[in-house]
Design a protein around this motif. Structure first.
Motif, PDB file in Angstrom:
ATOM      1  N   GLY A  61       5.676   1.489 -10.282  1.00 30.72           N
ATOM      2  CA  GLY A  61       5.059   0.382  -9.653  1.00 30.72           C
ATOM      3  C   GLY A  61       3.797  -0.130  -9.877  1.00 30.72           C
ATOM      4  O   GLY A  61       3.085  -0.740  -8.958  1.00 30.72           O
ATOM      5  N   ALA A 100       0.707  -7.851  -3.530  1.00 29.65           N
ATOM      6  CA  ALA A 100       2.258  -7.456  -3.028  1.00 29.65           C
ATOM      7  C   ALA A 100       2.538  -6.063  -3.792  1.00 29.65           C
ATOM      8  O   ALA A 100       3.055  -5.418  -2.958  1.00 29.65           O
ATOM      9  CB  ALA A 100       3.160  -8.334  -3.602  1.00 29.65           C
ATOM     10  N   MET A 101       2.119  -5.776  -5.139  1.00 28.83           N
ATOM     11  CA  MET A 101       2.240  -4.147  -5.540  1.00 28.83           C
ATOM     12  C   MET A 101       1.514  -3.347  -4.776  1.00 28.83           C
ATOM     13  O   MET A 101       2.154  -2.280  -4.355  1.00 28.83           O
ATOM     14  CB  MET A 101       1.898  -4.227  -7.029  1.00 28.83           C
ATOM     15  CG  MET A 101       2.612  -5.106  -8.112  1.00 28.83           C
ATOM     16  SD  MET A 101       1.908  -5.170  -9.454  1.00 28.83           S
ATOM     17  CE  MET A 101       2.114  -3.462 -10.182  1.00 28.83           C
ATOM     18  N   LYS A 153       0.734  -3.532  -1.551  1.00 27.77           N
ATOM     19  CA  LYS A 153       1.395  -3.336  -0.338  1.00 27.77           C
ATOM     20  C   LYS A 153       2.727  -2.411  -0.290  1.00 27.77           C
ATOM     21  O   LYS A 153       2.994  -1.724   0.253  1.00 27.77           O
ATOM     22  CB  LYS A 153       1.468  -4.804   0.140  1.00 27.77           C
ATOM     23  CG  LYS A 153       2.081  -4.959   1.617  1.00 27.77           C
ATOM     24  CD  LYS A 153       2.633  -6.218   2.148  1.00 27.77           C
ATOM     25  CE  LYS A 153       3.069  -6.114   3.522  1.00 27.77           C
ATOM     26  NZ  LYS A 153       3.774  -7.472   3.971  1.00 27.77           N
ATOM     27  N   LYS A 154       3.504  -2.849  -1.376  1.00 21.10           N
ATOM     28  CA  LYS A 154       4.479  -2.285  -1.628  1.00 21.10           C
ATOM     29  C   LYS A 154       4.523  -0.745  -2.134  1.00 21.10           C
ATOM     30  O   LYS A 154       5.314   0.281  -1.326  1.00 21.10           O
ATOM     31  CB  LYS A 154       5.396  -2.740  -2.834  1.00 21.10           C
ATOM     32  CG  LYS A 154       6.950  -2.425  -3.134  1.00 21.10           C
ATOM     33  CD  LYS A 154       7.624  -3.113  -4.284  1.00 21.10           C
ATOM     34  CE  LYS A 154       8.845  -2.345  -4.621  1.00 21.10           C
ATOM     35  NZ  LYS A 154       9.484  -3.076  -5.639  1.00 21.10           N
ATOM     36  N   ASN A 155       3.410  -0.377  -2.708  1.00 17.19           N
ATOM     37  CA  ASN A 155       3.359   1.039  -2.872  1.00 17.19           C
ATOM     38  C   ASN A 155       2.702   1.821  -1.688  1.00 17.19           C
ATOM     39  O   ASN A 155       3.120   2.935  -1.570  1.00 17.19           O
ATOM     40  CB  ASN A 155       2.302   1.290  -4.375  1.00 17.19           C
ATOM     41  CG  ASN A 155       3.223   0.797  -5.603  1.00 17.19           C
ATOM     42  OD1 ASN A 155       4.406   0.940  -5.601  1.00 17.19           O
ATOM     43  ND2 ASN A 155       2.244   0.389  -6.459  1.00 17.19           N
ATOM     44  N   GLU A 179       3.572   1.214   1.339  1.00 17.38           N
ATOM     45  CA  GLU A 179       4.648   1.426   2.174  1.00 17.38           C
ATOM     46  C   GLU A 179       5.575   2.616   1.659  1.00 17.38           C
ATOM     47  O   GLU A 179       6.592   2.801   2.595  1.00 17.38           O
ATOM     48  CB  GLU A 179       5.412  -0.211   2.259  1.00 17.38           C
ATOM     49  CG  GLU A 179       4.617  -0.908   3.138  1.00 17.38           C
ATOM     50  CD  GLU A 179       5.445  -2.399   3.164  1.00 17.38           C
ATOM     51  OE1 GLU A 179       6.348  -2.553   2.360  1.00 17.38           O
ATOM     52  OE2 GLU A 179       4.759  -3.151   3.504  1.00 17.38           O
ATOM     53  N   LYS A 180       5.722   2.627   0.299  1.00 20.54           N
ATOM     54  CA  LYS A 180       6.638   3.736  -0.124  1.00 20.54           C
ATOM     55  C   LYS A 180       6.302   5.312   0.753  1.00 20.54           C
ATOM     56  O   LYS A 180       5.177   5.570   1.215  1.00 20.54           O
ATOM     57  CB  LYS A 180       6.535   3.939  -1.538  1.00 20.54           C
ATOM     58  CG  LYS A 180       7.104   3.308  -2.466  1.00 20.54           C
ATOM     59  CD  LYS A 180       6.923   3.286  -3.961  1.00 20.54           C
ATOM     60  CE  LYS A 180       7.223   2.440  -4.503  1.00 20.54           C
ATOM     61  NZ  LYS A 180       7.422   2.521  -5.852  1.00 20.54           N
TER      62      LYS A 180
END
Length: 148
Positions: A116, A140-141, A143-145, A147-148
């Motif tokens: 990601g 967005a990337m 934030k997504k990473n 949250e992992k």
């Protein structure tokens, strides 16, 4: 500044070089663009370009760039990652005679899914939108990473 590199593979990657040059020409890209064009035969008209750059100069340009666009060669997109940049990766494709097979497409998909940390672009018509939304995509990337 946007820095573009197509690596040193002996097949041209005119599709990427020409697309970025056209985006600069049309005003879709407002900032300076510096390109390392390798063995591409298309010569940009609206961007600064060099066939090849010494590694130290490449590293310097990557560090200076706001956005780095690379082909799908691992060395070309790992360097920006090491410097803290999230590169846009445009894999060379067999159907356009840019490489001997589609391993860059497969590798970019795998890295994007597993790590990601790259922004793959497989269809050149999407490049303008990705460039325009780059900062939002990065947020967005991250934030997504996170949250992992």
């Amino acid at each position: 500044m946007i820095f573009v590199t197509v690596g040193t593979h002996e097949q041209p990657f005119n599709r990427l070089i020409e697309a970025v040059d056209q985006l600069k020409s049309s005003g879709a890209i407002h900032e300076d663009v510096i390109m390392q064009t390798g063995f591409s035969t298309y010569e940009p008209k609206y961007c600064e370009w060099h066939k090849l750059l010494p590694y130290a100069q490449m590293k310097e340009k990557v560090a200076e760039a706001r956005i780095v666009i690379t082909h799908g060669g691992p060395a070309s997109f790992i360097m920006p990652l090491q410097i803290g940049k999230i590169p846009i990766v445009v894999p060379r494709q067999l159907q356009f005679n840019e490489h001997v097979n589609n391993h860059q497409v497969d590798f970019a998909k795998a890295v994007a899914e597993r790590m990601g940390n790259i922004i793959p672009v497989y269809d050149m018509t999407e490049l303008s939108d990705v460039l325009g939304q780059y900062d939002k995509i990065i947020v967005a990337m991250k934030k997504k990473n996170f949250e992992k």
